[in-house]
Scaffold this motif. Structure first.
Motif, PDB file in Angstrom:
ATOM      1  N   ALA A 165       7.779  -0.549  -6.588  1.00 17.91           N
ATOM      2  CA  ALA A 165       6.461   0.292  -6.764  1.00 17.91           C
ATOM      3  C   ALA A 165       5.361  -0.274  -5.848  1.00 17.91           C
ATOM      4  CB  ALA A 165       6.369   0.736  -7.985  1.00 17.91           C
ATOM      5  N   ALA A 166       5.317  -1.661  -5.887  1.00 15.24           N
ATOM      6  CA  ALA A 166       4.270  -2.178  -5.414  1.00 15.24           C
ATOM      7  C   ALA A 166       4.379  -2.179  -3.843  1.00 15.24           C
ATOM      8  CB  ALA A 166       4.061  -3.730  -5.913  1.00 15.24           C
ATOM      9  N   LEU A 167       5.664  -2.353  -3.399  1.00 18.62           N
ATOM     10  CA  LEU A 167       5.847  -2.274  -2.055  1.00 18.62           C
ATOM     11  C   LEU A 167       5.531  -0.850  -1.241  1.00 18.62           C
ATOM     12  CD1 LEU A 167       7.072  -3.452   0.490  1.00 18.62           C
ATOM     13  CD2 LEU A 167       9.234  -2.900  -0.298  1.00 18.62           C
ATOM     14  N   ALA A 168       5.812   0.159  -1.930  1.00 18.38           N
ATOM     15  CA  ALA A 168       5.651   1.714  -1.850  1.00 18.38           C
ATOM     16  C   ALA A 168       3.967   1.755  -1.724  1.00 18.38           C
ATOM     17  CB  ALA A 168       6.135   2.451  -2.721  1.00 18.38           C
ATOM     18  N   ALA A 169       3.421   1.271  -2.629  1.00 19.85           N
ATOM     19  CA  ALA A 169       1.988   1.356  -2.748  1.00 19.85           C
ATOM     20  C   ALA A 169       1.268   0.491  -1.462  1.00 19.85           C
ATOM     21  CB  ALA A 169       1.436   0.774  -3.859  1.00 19.85           C
TER      22      ALA A 169
END
Length: 89
Positions: free
Chosen positions: A32-36
């Motif tokens: 999720a952090a990578l996508a953000a």
């Protein structure tokens, strides 16, 4: 968002001793952090491209803090030495 939810799941899994669940939640958190981060980088690039296009057309582009009309007026007043800036529609 999703990163916060995954982080909470990881915390709960760690506290309960469920190492496998904690690892899975940590992976979801990382994803999720990578996508953000990817989305943010894309938006930053769009903004930079627009700035360069405007500059190439001869526009003066300034960076300022804030997003409300009063922030624009305050910025204009400070950068141009005005004591009063009036917004007209």
């Amino acid at each position: 968002g999703k990163a916060a939810e995954a982080a909470q799941c990881a915390k709960e899994a760690i506290e309960s001793g469920e190492a496998e669940l904690a690892a899975e939640a940590a992976i979801r958190c990382q994803q999720a952090a990578l996508a953000a981060t990817t989305l943010l980088q894309k938006e930053m690039q769009i903004s930079q491209d627009l700035k360069q296009k405007l500059i190439s057309l001869g526009a003066k582009v300034e960076v300022m803090r804030g997003k409300e009309p009063v922030d624009v007026m305050n910025h204009l007043g400070k950068t141009n030495g005005y004591t009063s800036v009036v917004w007209r529609a």
